[in-house]
Design a protein around this motif. Structure first.
Motif, short mmCIF file in Angstrom:
data_model
loop_
_atom_site.label_atom_id
_atom_site.label_comp_id
_atom_site.label_asym_id
_atom_site.label_seq_id
_atom_site.Cartn_x
_atom_site.Cartn_y
_atom_site.Cartn_z
N PRO A 171 0.82 -1.22 0.00
CA PRO A 171 0.00 0.00 0.00
C PRO A 171 0.85 1.27 0.00
CG PRO A 171 0.07 -0.94 2.19
CD PRO A 171 0.74 -1.93 1.30
N ARG A 172 0.34 2.27 -0.67
CA ARG A 172 1.02 3.55 -0.72
C ARG A 172 0.28 4.61 0.11
NH1 ARG A 172 4.54 3.38 -5.09
NH2 ARG A 172 4.64 5.66 -5.23
N SER A 173 -1.02 4.46 0.24
CA SER A 173 -1.82 5.44 0.97
C SER A 173 -2.67 4.75 2.04
CB SER A 173 -2.73 6.21 0.01
OG SER A 173 -3.60 5.33 -0.68
N ILE A 174 -2.87 5.45 3.14
CA ILE A 174 -3.63 4.91 4.27
C ILE A 174 -4.72 5.89 4.68
CG2 ILE A 174 -3.51 4.21 6.70
CD1 ILE A 174 -0.69 3.25 6.22
N LEU A 175 -5.92 5.36 4.85
CA LEU A 175 -7.04 6.13 5.36
C LEU A 175 -7.28 5.69 6.80
CD1 LEU A 175 -9.59 7.97 4.88
CD2 LEU A 175 -10.79 5.85 4.30
N VAL A 176 -7.24 6.64 7.74
CA VAL A 176 -7.47 6.33 9.15
C VAL A 176 -8.92 6.64 9.49
CG1 VAL A 176 -6.77 6.74 11.53
CG2 VAL A 176 -5.06 6.90 9.68
N ILE A 177 -9.65 5.60 9.90
CA ILE A 177 -11.04 5.77 10.33
C ILE A 177 -11.05 6.19 11.80
CG2 ILE A 177 -13.24 4.60 10.72
CD1 ILE A 177 -12.75 4.89 7.82
#
Length: 215
Positions: free
Chosen positions: A35-41
């Motif tokens: 993965p290159r991008s992370i979305l934090v919920i």
């Protein structure tokens, strides 16, 4: 007799060493997904502190970015989800990965649970605790890429002297100071850094990590 004592001591040291051995994490899924991008919920909050989720969010972006990942701005994502009919972290955590892929396009989602948060006051001590769990999931497959417990605590009176009187005075001072200064963001940063940079089990570096060569 003396020989037996040495044997027992050696056995205790061996068992203790085995108990603290950290097994290397299986990074197969993380390496394959890359993965290159992370979305934090926003975190699921199992603690009694209502401010814990958003206080935590202010401390997670930096260690992820420093590890080489693009992290979607947490405040922007929070506002976007609320504006689209998801006002609580529980509802935000239930968003299908297909929708995240379609609308936002993140490679991975970081789910967070907070189990304990805040300052604990006892007769002789005041301890700030942050405890929870991180889970990184692939948006494309839904597979688990990496997970880790988060934990840190801060006790300002840990090394104080003065015996019982000194401990009592220190506890009172810490409680008064705690009402003015909140140490949880500091402890949360410690917990996140401990998890993400843990030896053998930390999060692998992402594609944007810049490793400086020694001069």
């Amino acid at each position: 007799m003396l020989k037996s004592l040495f044997q027992i001591a050696f056995l205790l040291m061996f068992v203790s060493g085995c108990a603290t051995t950290v097994e290397p994490y299986d990074y197969t899924a993380l390496k394959e997904s890359a993965p290159r991008s992370i979305l934090v919920i926003p975190p699921m909050n199992n603690s009694v502190e209502v401010t814990a989720p958003y206080s935590f969010l202010s401390t997670i972006t930096a260690p992820l970015a420093e590890s080489g990942y693009y992290v979607y701005p947490v405040s922007v994502i929070d506002s976007f989800l609320k504006e689209n009919g998801l006002p609580t972290p529980a509802e935000m955590n239930s968003v299908p990965l297909e929708k995240i892929d379609e609308i936002i396009g993140a490679d991975a989602v970081l789910y967070v649970s907070i189990d304990d948060w805040g300052q604990k006051y006892n007769v002789l001590s005041s301890v700030t605790v942050v405890k929870g769990h991180l889970k990184l999931v692939s948006v494309k497959t839904g597979g688990l890429l990496w997970d880790a417990p988060i934990f840190a605590q801060y006790n300002p009176n840990a090394n104080s002297g003065g015996g019982l009187v000194g401990a009592l005075v220190g506890a009172v001072v810490s409680q008064i100071a705690g009402e003015i200064t909140d140490n949880t963001p500091l402890v949360s940063r410690m917990a996140n850094n401990n998890a993400i940079n843990a030896k053998k089990r930390g999060l692998l570096y992402g594609p944007y990590k810049v490793i400086k060569e020694k001069q």
